[in-house]
Design a protein around this motif. Sequence first.
Motif, PDB file in Angstrom:
ATOM      1  N   ILE A 188      -7.202  -0.957  -2.709  1.00  0.00           N
ATOM      2  CA  ILE A 188      -6.284   0.106  -3.075  1.00  0.00           C
ATOM      3  C   ILE A 188      -4.863  -0.348  -2.789  1.00  0.00           C
ATOM      4  O   ILE A 188      -4.530  -0.821  -1.718  1.00  0.00           O
ATOM      5  CB  ILE A 188      -6.579   1.391  -2.265  1.00  0.00           C
ATOM      6  CG1 ILE A 188      -7.951   1.931  -2.639  1.00  0.00           C
ATOM      7  CG2 ILE A 188      -5.506   2.453  -2.494  1.00  0.00           C
ATOM      8  CD1 ILE A 188      -8.403   3.093  -1.804  1.00  0.00           C
TER       9      ILE A 188
ATOM     10  N   SER B 148      -8.590  -3.694   1.758  1.00  0.00           N
ATOM     11  CA  SER B 148      -8.807  -2.694   0.722  1.00  0.00           C
ATOM     12  C   SER B 148      -8.222  -3.164  -0.607  1.00  0.00           C
ATOM     13  O   SER B 148      -7.194  -3.852  -0.648  1.00  0.00           O
ATOM     14  CB  SER B 148      -8.166  -1.363   1.126  1.00  0.00           C
ATOM     15  OG  SER B 148      -8.244  -0.445   0.069  1.00  0.00           O
TER      16      SER B 148
ATOM     17  N   HIS C  62       0.851  -1.185   0.000  1.00  0.00           N
ATOM     18  CA  HIS C  62       0.000   0.000   0.000  1.00  0.00           C
ATOM     19  C   HIS C  62       0.893   1.244   0.000  1.00  0.00           C
ATOM     20  O   HIS C  62       1.854   1.317   0.764  1.00  0.00           O
ATOM     21  CB  HIS C  62      -0.882   0.045   1.251  1.00  0.00           C
ATOM     22  CG  HIS C  62      -1.866  -1.070   1.345  1.00  0.00           C
ATOM     23  ND1 HIS C  62      -2.992  -1.136   0.571  1.00  0.00           N
ATOM     24  CD2 HIS C  62      -1.892  -2.165   2.146  1.00  0.00           C
ATOM     25  CE1 HIS C  62      -3.687  -2.218   0.894  1.00  0.00           C
ATOM     26  NE2 HIS C  62      -3.036  -2.865   1.836  1.00  0.00           N
TER      27      HIS C  62
ATOM     28  N   VAL D 120       0.838   5.271   0.720  1.00  0.00           N
ATOM     29  CA  VAL D 120       0.013   6.280   1.388  1.00  0.00           C
ATOM     30  C   VAL D 120       0.804   7.573   1.559  1.00  0.00           C
ATOM     31  O   VAL D 120       2.042   7.586   1.536  1.00  0.00           O
ATOM     32  CB  VAL D 120      -0.482   5.795   2.764  1.00  0.00           C
ATOM     33  CG1 VAL D 120      -1.175   4.454   2.656  1.00  0.00           C
ATOM     34  CG2 VAL D 120       0.657   5.723   3.765  1.00  0.00           C
TER      35      VAL D 120
ATOM     36  N   ASN E 204     -10.099   5.595   4.297  1.00  0.00           N
ATOM     37  CA  ASN E 204      -8.725   5.664   3.786  1.00  0.00           C
ATOM     38  C   ASN E 204      -7.904   6.767   4.439  1.00  0.00           C
ATOM     39  O   ASN E 204      -6.728   6.924   4.125  1.00  0.00           O
ATOM     40  CB  ASN E 204      -8.725   5.873   2.271  1.00  0.00           C
ATOM     41  CG  ASN E 204      -9.140   4.626   1.520  1.00  0.00           C
ATOM     42  OD1 ASN E 204      -9.078   3.523   2.055  1.00  0.00           O
ATOM     43  ND2 ASN E 204      -9.579   4.792   0.292  1.00  0.00           N
TER      44      ASN E 204
ATOM     45  N   ALA F 188      -8.256  11.068   0.147  1.00  0.00           N
ATOM     46  CA  ALA F 188      -8.331   9.672   0.584  1.00  0.00           C
ATOM     47  C   ALA F 188      -9.533   8.976  -0.027  1.00  0.00           C
ATOM     48  O   ALA F 188      -9.453   7.808  -0.437  1.00  0.00           O
ATOM     49  CB  ALA F 188      -8.393   9.608   2.112  1.00  0.00           C
ATOM     50  N   SER F 189     -10.651   9.697  -0.128  1.00  0.00           N
ATOM     51  CA  SER F 189     -11.870   9.099  -0.699  1.00  0.00           C
ATOM     52  C   SER F 189     -11.726   8.828  -2.190  1.00  0.00           C
ATOM     53  O   SER F 189     -12.470   8.018  -2.755  1.00  0.00           O
ATOM     54  CB  SER F 189     -13.072  10.023  -0.463  1.00  0.00           C
ATOM     55  OG  SER F 189     -13.004  11.169  -1.290  1.00  0.00           O
TER      56      SER F 189
ATOM     57  N   TYR G 270      -5.727  -0.630   9.473  1.00  0.00           N
ATOM     58  CA  TYR G 270      -5.830   0.349   8.399  1.00  0.00           C
ATOM     59  C   TYR G 270      -5.595  -0.298   7.028  1.00  0.00           C
ATOM     60  O   TYR G 270      -4.597  -0.986   6.816  1.00  0.00           O
ATOM     61  CB  TYR G 270      -4.814   1.460   8.634  1.00  0.00           C
ATOM     62  CG  TYR G 270      -4.786   2.556   7.633  1.00  0.00           C
ATOM     63  CD1 TYR G 270      -5.941   3.277   7.328  1.00  0.00           C
ATOM     64  CD2 TYR G 270      -3.593   2.916   6.991  1.00  0.00           C
ATOM     65  CE1 TYR G 270      -5.905   4.318   6.404  1.00  0.00           C
ATOM     66  CE2 TYR G 270      -3.563   3.955   6.088  1.00  0.00           C
ATOM     67  CZ  TYR G 270      -4.716   4.646   5.798  1.00  0.00           C
ATOM     68  OH  TYR G 270      -4.676   5.679   4.886  1.00  0.00           O
ATOM     69  N   LEU G 271      -6.549  -0.071   6.131  1.00  0.00           N
ATOM     70  CA  LEU G 271      -6.517  -0.547   4.738  1.00  0.00           C
ATOM     71  C   LEU G 271      -6.597  -2.062   4.615  1.00  0.00           C
ATOM     72  O   LEU G 271      -6.459  -2.594   3.513  1.00  0.00           O
ATOM     73  CB  LEU G 271      -5.261  -0.059   3.997  1.00  0.00           C
ATOM     74  CG  LEU G 271      -5.109   1.458   3.846  1.00  0.00           C
ATOM     75  CD1 LEU G 271      -3.816   1.782   3.097  1.00  0.00           C
ATOM     76  CD2 LEU G 271      -6.290   2.073   3.117  1.00  0.00           C
TER      77      LEU G 271
ATOM     78  N   PRO H  95      -4.803   7.161  -0.122  1.00  0.00           N
ATOM     79  CA  PRO H  95      -4.848   7.027   1.335  1.00  0.00           C
ATOM     80  C   PRO H  95      -3.857   7.952   2.043  1.00  0.00           C
ATOM     81  O   PRO H  95      -2.748   8.182   1.561  1.00  0.00           O
ATOM     82  CB  PRO H  95      -4.476   5.559   1.570  1.00  0.00           C
ATOM     83  CG  PRO H  95      -4.810   4.871   0.290  1.00  0.00           C
ATOM     84  CD  PRO H  95      -4.521   5.873  -0.774  1.00  0.00           C
TER      85      PRO H  95
END
Length: 200
Positions: A199, A197, A2, A4, A86, A53-54, A193-194, A58
């Motif tokens: 993403i 996801s 991920h 971010v 996110n 983030a949306s 977190y995530l 993230p």
Amino acid sequence: MHYVFAVVEDMLQEVVLRKLLATYRRDIELSDVLGYRGNTYIREKLVGFNYAASQGLPHIAVTDLDNNPCASNLLKLWVNFDIHSNLLFRIAVREVEAWIMADREAFARFMGVAINRIHKNTEEIKDPKLHVINLARQTRKRSIKDIIPIGIGSQGPGYNSILSGFVRDNWNPDNASANNYSLNKTIERLKEYLEGSLIK
């Protein structure tokens, strides 16, 4: 992996965040670090970070509680929107230095002071930065003395570099989380977190 964006007030928060990611979430890599302009910048831009983030970018944002009475009060003042999943927004009570000092044995040894100089619950320290500086005034370790302010400065010339070195080389977040509730909750949220996801 991920990727971010990080949003922090200063260098020390970034180093702590990187340590937490290295300890608990090696699958998360920072694509960029934003901020370094204090908490006013984060407050003013938080809705924009939430929107980004949306849209699939993230963000992890960290701020200090400072003089706010509690984290819930700060949230009421800053957040009048639904935080997207996110965006991970965390508040260090009262400052990130309280998270650092919460690894009490390691920090006392690093500073060259008795462990009873550090409160068992570091969230109860009213001014964590000043507390760190006062510990530096008590030590005989020359390597620590650059934490102490010179003249009218709020911190010494080596403040960030010395504490950052401790975080990178000696700080144990597991030990620290037992003495600081906001750090413990941040670690819990970071682990989740995530997760799941799509993403990347």
